[in-house]
Scaffold this active site. Structure first.
Site, mmCIF file in Angstrom:
data_model
loop_
_atom_site.group_PDB
_atom_site.id
_atom_site.type_symbol
_atom_site.label_atom_id
_atom_site.label_comp_id
_atom_site.label_asym_id
_atom_site.label_seq_id
_atom_site.Cartn_x
_atom_site.Cartn_y
_atom_site.Cartn_z
ATOM 1 N N MET A 60 0.842 -1.238 -0.591
ATOM 2 C CA MET A 60 -0.157 0.526 0.064
ATOM 3 C C MET A 60 0.986 1.959 -0.388
ATOM 4 O O MET A 60 0.274 2.378 0.084
ATOM 5 C CB MET A 60 -0.844 0.111 1.449
ATOM 6 C CG MET A 60 -1.994 -1.390 1.209
ATOM 7 S SD MET A 60 -2.949 -1.320 -0.228
ATOM 8 C CE MET A 60 -4.039 0.557 0.441
ATOM 9 N N ARG A 61 2.080 1.028 -0.068
ATOM 10 C CA ARG A 61 2.668 2.401 0.338
ATOM 11 C C ARG A 61 2.854 3.405 -0.974
ATOM 12 O O ARG A 61 2.621 4.279 -0.662
ATOM 13 C CB ARG A 61 4.168 1.768 0.002
ATOM 14 C CG ARG A 61 5.707 3.259 0.499
ATOM 15 C CD ARG A 61 6.675 2.654 0.829
ATOM 16 N NE ARG A 61 6.481 1.981 2.267
ATOM 17 C CZ ARG A 61 7.479 0.684 1.807
ATOM 18 N NH1 ARG A 61 7.929 0.136 1.739
ATOM 19 N NH2 ARG A 61 7.867 0.545 3.740
ATOM 20 N N ALA A 62 2.574 2.564 -1.989
ATOM 21 C CA ALA A 62 2.847 2.982 -3.624
ATOM 22 C C ALA A 62 0.974 4.407 -3.875
ATOM 23 O O ALA A 62 1.165 4.872 -3.706
ATOM 24 C CB ALA A 62 2.434 2.132 -4.565
#
Length: 654
Positions: free
Chosen positions: A274-276
């Site tokens: 989910m970092r993107a």
């Protein structure tokens, strides 16, 4: 001498925007700049520091604590409320590629600790970069143990030191900026993901623009202060705009429609984790503030995705980063609510550019190819490789002292302690107990009185540690007609590609020698860029006779030259062949003589590509002459080896 002005750099709008957005919102996570040499990457990054607003720090705090919210665990603290403070310029701290770990995270003053009983911790570069910029030039060449240190600090926002009886933790929040030349090797995926944004830069092919770049550079070198003065007003205006955007940042709203667009785009490109999504959202908010808006729009999301996703999309390690403009536009449209939406006037709102996908013909699949014959000298079209697999680890014999990596045993700065060594030989981590033992017998002669040891520099001892090193893996690949059977060449390329992937993960240097027809050539000089080797392998054509002796002699020549250029990096020779030698008079005898030149001097592996029911065993014979390990191509996979071992063990047990 004043640094080159930021606004004087010509071109590179994407890099300029990415650096500005990271300055507005450090939470974006920094910038990775990829590009060929000589494109002013470092010049623009170093010029950025002069645009950043100053920071307020507590007086006499070596860790740059904020007087409003000081770090409660600061080694120089605790800082009382209302402690004296001052304002200083934001720092740009450069981390050299060859820096020692102690210089990066800080170290204990060993002499004071032993002599005075005082725990005197000397801050490192991470402490200096707190609340500023940490710049790593050639970040892809950074040693693994420093990469691990950066990963820890970037993930936690703190640097922790637990060693030699000292336990120190301090805040280390910084904007990480790295530059790299992809030709010199790729970046570890873990560190690559820590960069918020990525930008590809290349020199312009426009003659007028190139003339202007040269004109400005020569003017700067002739009179740096005068040249900087010409752009001082423009730099000051840009700095004021950045500060205004920072003030506006908390007021920017991220509506659900924009958030849904971000999620749709990230899902479309199949990014991991989910970092993107989070980085894209932060970038969009920062870009809206930079544009003077209080709400994120579709155009802002589009720009943010172009900067935040290219290095995160799911891809083969040898693929260049990038995203499809057509796929991006489709994802944005899919996320739009039904009915007419707001009109976005920014670039990219129309149809995607032509040719935005891929160029060149698709890889060949299936179908029959003319054999080309081993005697004709004709060249067959390249055959693509299959999907890479996890390959066996081949090691170089003995213990080396080369570059840090993950292949062969070596004396390194990290790893398990196997002994001690005096100062000056090859310093590493201090060995406290050995130092005390060295100093203890001399206390009376040194006139010691009272507590504490009298320590001299010659008493210092350092740990001797054994870890892993990276090697030079030189592939010597048979591209003759006997290798040209379509299925065989596909299997061979898949195995070599898997070994290249293994070399990439183990931080090796690689080279590629090919031989066919009447001679051999160095298809790729030794390089850290493993993806360059994969590209050369993909375009490898076959055909003609088999000049095995010439291939081995060319490999020996390359290894001799590389031993002078990089003497600490030990070589591993991988010969990929079916063992035939059919080119020239006495081809077999000359091949044996060439193998004898390499035997005993180089650790070698012969990857046997012979197939079919009738096998001559020539590759196994070549392995004997080389003193090499003989490995059939079907046994290169690590899983195959494990299965064979389990079978042998089961047979013995039965």
């Amino acid at each position: 001498m004043k640094p080159y002005p930021f606004t004087a750099v010509v071109g590179m709008p994407d890099l300029r925007l990415a650096l500005v957005l990271s300055s507005i919102s450090p939470a974006v996570g920094g910038v990775l700049v990829r590009g060929e040499k000589g494109t002013a990457k470092s010049t623009m990054v170093r010029a950025l520091a002069g645009l950043l607003p100053g920071v307020d720090v507590v007086d006499a705090c070596r860790f740059s604590c904020d007087p409003v919210e000081p770090d409660p665990a600061c080694p120089d603290g605790p800082h009382a409320e209302g402690s004296p403070a001052h304002r200083r310029p934001a720092r740009l701290v450069e981390l050299p590629v060859g820096a020692a770990e102690d210089r990066v995270i800080g170290s204990l003053n060993l002499e004071r600790a032993l002599a005075d009983g005082v725990t005197d911790f000397q801050p490192g570069l991470l402490a200096a970069a707190h609340r500023g910029l940490l710049y790593v030039d050639e970040v892809n060449l950074l040693h693994d143990h420093l990469v691990d240190t950066l990963l820890d600090a970037a993930a936690m926002g703190r640097a922790t030191v637990e060693r030699e009886g000292v336990s120190v933790s301090h805040a280390a929040r910084f904007v990480l900026i790295g530059t790299m030349n992809p030709e010199e090797g790729e970046l570890r995926p873990q560190l690559l993901d820590r960069f918020g944004l990525t930008v590809e830069v290349a020199s312009s092919r426009d003659p007028e623009l190139r003339v202007e770049v040269v004109r400005r550079r020569l003017a700067y070198e002739a009179d740096p202060d005068g040249f900087a003065g010409q752009y001082a007003a423009a730099d000051a205006e840009l700095a004021a705009d950045i500060e205004a955007a920072q003030r506006l940042l908390p007021s920017v709203k991220l509506p659900d429609d924009a958030l849904r667009q971000i999620a749709e785009v990230c899902a479309s490109f199949e990014v991991d984790g989910m970092r993107a999504d989070i980085v894209t959202a932060r970038t969009a908010v920062a870009h809206a503030a930079w544009a003077g808006r209080t709400e994120v729009t579709t155009e802002v999301v589009r720009v943010a995705a172009r900067l935040a996703l290219p290095h995160r999309r799911r891809r083969n390690p040898f693929d260049a980063p990038g995203i499809s403009e057509e796929q991006l536009e489709q994802a944005l449209q899919d996320a739009e609510p039904e009915g007419p939406g707001p009109d976005d006037d920014g670039p990219g709102s129309g149809a995607p550019p032509e040719g935005g996908e891929t160029s060149g013909p698709p890889p060949s699949e299936g179908g029959e190819e003319p054999s080309g014959g081993g005697r004709s000298g004709g060249e067959q079209k390249p055959v693509g490789a299959g999907e890479a697999f996890r390959a066996r680890r081949f090691e170089v014999k003995g213990t080396g002292e080369g570059a840090a990596g993950r292949r062969s045993r070596a004396i390194t700065t990290n790893g398990r302690t196997i002994g001690v060594q005096p100062a000056g030989t090859k310093d590493g981590h201090p060995h406290l107990l050995a130092t005390v033992r060295a100093a203890a017998p001399h206390q009376r002669s040194r006139g010691r009185s009272g507590a504490g040891l009298v320590v001299r520099p010659q008493d210092l001892r350092f740990a001797r540690r054994e870890g892993r090193e990276g090697n030079l893996v030189l592939f010597c690949v048979d591209a003759s007609g006997s290798m040209g059977a379509r299925q065989r060449m596909r299997e061979v390329k898949t195995a070599v590609l898997s070994l290249l992937l293994d070399a990439y993960q183990r931080r090796d240097k690689v080279g590629l020698v090919t031989f066919r027809a009447s001679g051999a050539e160095l298809a790729l000089p030794p390089t850290i860029s493993v993806d360059a080797a994969a590209s050369r392998l993909d375009g490898l054509a076959t055909g003609g006779r088999t000049p095995l002796a010439e291939g081995l002699l060319e490999a020996a020549r390359v290894l001799r030259i590389e031993a002078v250029r990089d003497p600490l990096r030990r070589p591993l020779l991988v010969v990929v062949t079916d063992g035939r030698a059919t080119s020239g008079a006495d081809a077999v005898q000359r091949a044996k003589q060439a193998a004898g030149l390499l035997a005993g001097n180089v650790t070698s592996v012969v990857m046997d590509c012979e197939s079919g029911k009738m096998r001559l065993g020539l590759a196994a014979e070549l392995a004997e002459h080389l003193g090499a390990e003989h490995v059939p191509v079907a046994e290169v996979a690590a899983d195959t080896l494990a299965g064979a071992v389990r079978t042998r063990i089961s047979g013995r047990a039965a």
